[in-house]
Design a protein around this motif. Structure first.
Motif, PDB file in Angstrom:
ATOM      1  N   GLU A  87       0.822  -1.212   0.000  1.00  0.00           N
ATOM      2  CA  GLU A  87       0.000   0.000   0.000  1.00  0.00           C
ATOM      3  C   GLU A  87       0.853   1.258   0.000  1.00  0.00           C
ATOM      4  O   GLU A  87       0.558   2.217  -0.706  1.00  0.00           O
ATOM      5  N   ASN A  88       1.901   1.228   0.809  1.00  0.00           N
ATOM      6  CA  ASN A  88       2.789   2.386   0.850  1.00  0.00           C
ATOM      7  C   ASN A  88       3.388   2.651  -0.517  1.00  0.00           C
ATOM      8  O   ASN A  88       3.447   3.786  -0.970  1.00  0.00           O
ATOM      9  N   SER A 180      -0.082  20.640   6.269  1.00  0.00           N
ATOM     10  CA  SER A 180      -0.603  19.315   6.606  1.00  0.00           C
ATOM     11  C   SER A 180      -1.723  18.871   5.682  1.00  0.00           C
ATOM     12  O   SER A 180      -1.864  17.690   5.391  1.00  0.00           O
ATOM     13  N   THR A 266       5.660  19.653   9.640  1.00  0.00           N
ATOM     14  CA  THR A 266       5.929  20.093  11.009  1.00  0.00           C
ATOM     15  C   THR A 266       5.858  18.856  11.903  1.00  0.00           C
ATOM     16  O   THR A 266       5.246  17.874  11.547  1.00  0.00           O
ATOM     17  N   VAL A 269       6.262  13.717  12.178  1.00  0.00           N
ATOM     18  CA  VAL A 269       5.618  12.792  11.249  1.00  0.00           C
ATOM     19  C   VAL A 269       5.587  13.403   9.850  1.00  0.00           C
ATOM     20  O   VAL A 269       5.070  14.500   9.663  1.00  0.00           O
ATOM     21  N   ILE A 270       6.143  12.674   8.886  1.00  0.00           N
ATOM     22  CA  ILE A 270       6.163  13.172   7.512  1.00  0.00           C
ATOM     23  C   ILE A 270       4.743  13.178   6.959  1.00  0.00           C
ATOM     24  O   ILE A 270       3.977  12.241   7.178  1.00  0.00           O
ATOM     25  N   ASN A 271       4.400  14.254   6.268  1.00  0.00           N
ATOM     26  CA  ASN A 271       3.079  14.379   5.667  1.00  0.00           C
ATOM     27  C   ASN A 271       2.884  13.264   4.642  1.00  0.00           C
ATOM     28  O   ASN A 271       3.599  13.181   3.650  1.00  0.00           O
ATOM     29  N   SER A 272       1.869  12.412   4.873  1.00  0.00           N
ATOM     30  CA  SER A 272       1.739  11.230   4.018  1.00  0.00           C
ATOM     31  C   SER A 272       1.277  11.578   2.605  1.00  0.00           C
ATOM     32  O   SER A 272       1.381  10.754   1.712  1.00  0.00           O
ATOM     33  N   HIS A 273       0.784  12.790   2.404  1.00  0.00           N
ATOM     34  CA  HIS A 273       0.388  13.172   1.042  1.00  0.00           C
ATOM     35  C   HIS A 273       1.600  13.575   0.207  1.00  0.00           C
ATOM     36  O   HIS A 273       1.491  13.836  -0.976  1.00  0.00           O
ATOM     37  N   GLU A 275       4.689  11.889   0.632  1.00  0.00           N
ATOM     38  CA  GLU A 275       5.726  10.854   0.636  1.00  0.00           C
ATOM     39  C   GLU A 275       5.922  10.278  -0.766  1.00  0.00           C
ATOM     40  O   GLU A 275       4.966   9.869  -1.422  1.00  0.00           O
ATOM     41  N   TYR A 284      12.726   2.298   4.208  1.00  0.00           N
ATOM     42  CA  TYR A 284      12.985   0.876   4.457  1.00  0.00           C
ATOM     43  C   TYR A 284      14.471   0.593   4.600  1.00  0.00           C
ATOM     44  O   TYR A 284      14.867  -0.385   5.205  1.00  0.00           O
TER      45      TYR A 284
ATOM     46  N   ASP B 290       3.718  23.582  16.647  1.00  0.00           N
ATOM     47  CA  ASP B 290       4.589  22.426  16.581  1.00  0.00           C
ATOM     48  C   ASP B 290       5.654  22.566  17.672  1.00  0.00           C
ATOM     49  O   ASP B 290       6.220  23.648  17.842  1.00  0.00           O
ATOM     50  N   GLU B 488      -6.036  12.896   8.154  1.00  0.00           N
ATOM     51  CA  GLU B 488      -5.483  12.147   7.031  1.00  0.00           C
ATOM     52  C   GLU B 488      -6.003  10.713   7.032  1.00  0.00           C
ATOM     53  O   GLU B 488      -6.094  10.068   5.996  1.00  0.00           O
TER      54      GLU B 488
END
Lengths: 350, 512
Positions: A87-88, A180, A266, A269-273, A275, A284, B290, B488
């Motif tokens: 999925e990632n 975000s 910020t 946690v890296i913004n998943s949109h 990545e 990995y 933050d 999200e």
């Protein structure tokens, strides 16, 4: 008649100097480029994990696993680990394409427009040199600084420049999470990419335009062609090869996009949109340094390599010079015909 | 060459044999490890000798130092920061017969996370390593690996030696097989630091104990947060950041993240925290700033937050609380000749600019000193650094003495606590300091954080809750909760599903 001395000089081979002078490049290339490249291919068919415990299960880095890593990445599986990886990969690949397309199209348009203006004989723009330098400038700032800069300009914080402007002027009631939210963050990253790279692309296109014979433009002007006609009939067709080059380099760079998406967030946690595939590979391979998943990382790199190659080939295929191919074909056919006739014993045709 | 080697070996053996004899002797002889022969050492050590020898004879009954004392080798301490280590070396050299240059700081990166990676590389290189600094977040990576760390019993300690320490620090220093491998000189309990003026305005709390009543458990805390929000028309949030909330709440688990079969445990805790975080975020009980950003400190001054979750090391004169109160004036450090001292990058080193009375000078006097401290809803700690001994240690006695000085011997721990205003790892020592009221903190209305933190540290219970996967699981959990909170991830079930997928890639962890 050459003298003995001349003969001796002739027999001195200078070739070895050539080898000596080029050797450093090849040595460095073999050690730092070719070896890692081949190792990546090798690692992609070996397992993940370092611990001895996993050795027995046949999945450690020492075990040959064939195409298992590729299978997991491309098709997933029933366990959570495989599902997560698959999925990632799909999600990150999608992000990569979206961000790349979103930055390439505006970038090439802007660069082309500026390149044409800067090279147009009729546009007498003052301070051309100054603008060229200024426009190239963002490219030489390190990505980390750029990400930091944009985070303070349009980050999530209510103290960021954009938010405090919008809040103070009553456009917003509370801070908007620019860094975000899905599309705002992507658009900002696209913008950053355009901003950083349009100067570079512009310089490249300008060199392409300047390579076009000036007499063509003069002739067009004398014939009464307007700017648009000149652009579409002369500049654009003759710029094709440099455009292909730009498209290719941008595509390779785009698929490997890492720095800005990785840093534009910020918190921890890296913004998943944002990545991208390169972040997947890094994740990995590196983030969990005691248990690196070299296999998945390498497999993802190989997949990326294959995708890049296919896209590259596709670009060449689409952009190939059809007229030249046609002429080549005709020439070949004519040669064949001539051969056939000669074989038949015919002489010159009149 | 061989001859030289043989004679060296003979000398070393004789030296060791003689130390053994000393230890069995009447105890009035000089300390065995004191290689220094100058008069200062002789004088200083004399006083210490009696107690030292007594301690040593006591140590005789327990395990002995199993590491050699190689002549000429210095005690190499691997660390990313010189802050603690340099202060330690100074304090240690002042109060023992050792020289400051017997101990060397082997710098590995400048942040804990960098050191985490660099240690492994350093060990692979085979250079001298005697002691290591390990951070709470990743200590298990190293103490669970015998290549990098040895049991403290090998350094001549017994578990009884650390009976006087805060229990949770011993639990964290114990590896998966129950072997004690890490000892720390500090405890890092956290508390809730709040603006007294806002507390009075919005909650009517005038004293520390009244404030504590308003935040004594999570339900009360959230109820108070809602009151604050209403009373301030949504301008003031009770919690500083989501990261702060997580920092506290991660100590709230009642069981370990993985069971004895290494299976991931997803329980009510996950739901409780995710929903709590979501509620706080959606209802603006937490600011959207933050942690570690400029905005983080700004909210402390403009009334956007009532307070912060901070711990021992956030409360110094020039630290996070100080920044939240607007900061203090700093100046370039100058040496004896009047030249500006510069660091390795050529930047001028800064130091606190004290006024004529030796007080710090606040940049924002309206806010400075308006904060105070209370225990908050639950016990927690933040970070902390542990000593561990390398299996390749070749300065056994010195390493033993050094670790003992900061983690076992109460007298010296007190000296260090006062010298560095450190919250040392001994309730007894801290109680004494609290009772003596010797601590004066200009940042706080009450002037003393130790009184509250002393209580807070005792409340932390980590027994049976530590697994090798913790830091990774917590990272992933915080990751999915953050995404859930920010929208999200759409709902809790999807969040757990994502959490399981993320945890799937943790080596050795079973996810079902």
């Amino acid at each position: 008649m050459a003298t003995a001395a001349q003969r001796r000089i002739k027999s001195v081979s200078y070739a070895k100097y050539g080898y000596i002078f080029t050797a450093p490049f090849f040595i460095v290339y073999f050690i730092f480029m070719l070896f890692p490249l081949l190792t990546t291919f090798k690692l992609s068919v070996y397992g993940n994990g370092l611990s001895a415990k996993l050795d027995q299960a046949g999945t450690s880095i020492n075990c040959f696993v064939g195409m298992d890593n590729f299978k997991t990445i491309l098709t997933g599986g029933t366990d959570y680990k495989s599902m997560g990886i698959h999925e990632n990969f799909v999600k990150f690949f999608g992000n990569t394409i979206i961000i790349w397309v979103g930055n390439f199209i505006p970038q090439i348009c802007l660069s082309l427009l500026l390149a044409v203006w800067f090279t147009d004989l009729r546009v007498k723009m003052p301070g051309k040199g100054f603008f060229k330098v200024v426009m190239y400038m963002p490219n030489i700032i390190t990505a980390a600084s750029v990400a930091g800069l944009f985070l303070s300009l349009c980050g999530d914080s209510k103290y960021s420049v954009l938010n405090s402007f919008l809040l103070n002027h009553g456009f917003l009631d509370e801070a908007y999470m620019f860094a975000s939210n899905k599309w705002s963050s992507r658009i900002i990253v696209m913008f950053i990419q355009v901003w950083m790279w349009f100067g570079n692309t512009m310089i490249m296109l300008m060199s392409g335009i300047q390579g076009i014979n000036e007499s063509l433009f003069e002739a067009a002007e004398i014939d009464g062609a307007n700017s648009r006609q000149t652009f579409w009939r002369i500049t654009f067709p003759l710029l094709k090869s440099i455009m292909v080059y730009t498209l290719l380099t941008s595509m390779i760079g785009g698929l490997q996009m890492f720095d800005i998406p990785f840093m534009f967030h910020t918190g921890n946690v890296i913004n998943s949109h944002l990545e991208t595939i390169a972040i997947f590979i890094y994740d990995y391979f590196h983030r969990d340094y005691l248990h690196p998943s070299y296999g998945y990382s390498a497999a993802a790199s190989v997949i990326l390599f294959v995708i890049t190659s296919i896209l590259g080939a596709l670009v060449f295929y689409v952009q190939r010079d059809k007229d030249a191919i046609e002429i080549k074909k005709k020439r070949k056919a004519a040669a064949k015909e001539a051969k056939r006739r000669a074989a038949r014993g015919g002489g010159f045709s009149i | 060459m061989n001859k030289l080697r043989k004679s060296l070996a003979l000398i070393a053996t004789l030296a060791m044999a003689s130390t053994a004899l000393f230890a069995c002797g009447d105890g009035s002889s000089t300390a065995p490890a004191a290689s220094k022969a100058d008069s200062k050492a002789a004088e200083e050590s004399k006083a210490a000798d009696d107690s030292k020898a007594a301690e040593e004879s006591k140590a005789e009954e327990g395990p002995k130092v199993e590491f050699p004392d190689e002549a000429g080798s210095k005690l190499s301490v691997l660390s990313w920061t010189g802050d603690d280590l340099n202060a330690m070396i100074k304090n240690f050299a002042e109060n023992t017969s050792y020289n400051a240059d017997d101990i060397v700081w082997v710098q590995q990166g400048s942040k804990g996370q960098e050191a985490r990676e660099k240690y492994a590389t350093y060990f692979a290189g085979g250079d001298d390593a005697d002691l290591l600094f390990l951070e709470a977040d990743w200590i298990l990576d190293y103490i669970n690996n015998d290549e990098y760390t040895a049991p403290l019993t090998k350094l001549g300690f017994t578990t009884d030696d650390f009976k006087g320490c805060y229990e949770y620090t011993v639990a964290i220093g114990t590896d998966n097989n129950g072997v004690l491998k890490g000892a720390t000189w500090q405890a890092t309990p956290g508390a809730y630091l709040y603006r007294t003026d806002l507390a009075e305005q919005y909650l009517g709390a005038k004293t520390q104990s009244e404030m504590q009543d308003k935040v004594k458990d999570w339900d009360t805390f959230i109820a108070s947060a809602e009151t604050v929000k209403t009373a301030s028309n949504g301008k003031c949030a009770m919690i500083d950041t989501l990261a702060g909330l997580w920092q506290v709440y991660q100590y709230n688990r009642s069981s370990a993240w993985a069971d004895k079969d290494d299976k991931l445990q997803i329980d009510d805790y996950c739901k409780t925290y995710a929903e709590l975080a979501k509620k706080c975020w959606d209802e603006k009980l937490v600011t959207k700033e933050d942690a570690w950003s400029d905005g983080w400190y700004a909210i402390g001054q403009d009334g956007s937050t009532m307070g912060y979750f901070f711990c021992t090391w956030c409360l110094g004169e020039n630290s996070m609380l100080s920044n939240a109160e607007g900061g203090i004036k700093m100046k370039d450090k100058v040496d004896a000749d009047g030249n500006v001292v510069k660091d390795a990058d050529g930047k001028a080193v800064q130091e606190i600019d004290y006024d004529a009375d030796g007080k710090v000078q606040p940049k924002n006097p309206d806010i400075f000193g308006k904060y105070d401290i209370c225990n908050g809803p639950s016990g927690w700690a933040w970070g902390g650094t542990w000593f561990a001994v390398s299996p390749k240690c070749n300065n056994g006695t010195l390493a033993h003495d050094f670790v003992k000085y900061f983690t076992v011997t109460e007298d010296t721990m007190e000296k260090y606590a006062l010298a560095k205003s450190e919250f040392v790892n001994s309730p007894k020592v801290m109680k004494k300091i609290v009772d003596d009221k010797s601590n004066k903190n200009p940042l706080l209305v009450s002037g003393d954080q130790f009184a509250i933190l002393y209580d807070a540290a005792g409340k932390i219970d980590m027994t049976g809750k530590i697994t090798a996967f913790d830091s990774q699981i917590k990272d992933k959990f915080n990751g999915v909760v953050t995404k859930y909170v920010k929208g999200e991830i759409k709902d809790y079930d999807a969040m757990i599903e994502q959490f399981k997928k993320d945890c799937g890639s943790i080596e050795g962890l079973v996810v079902e």
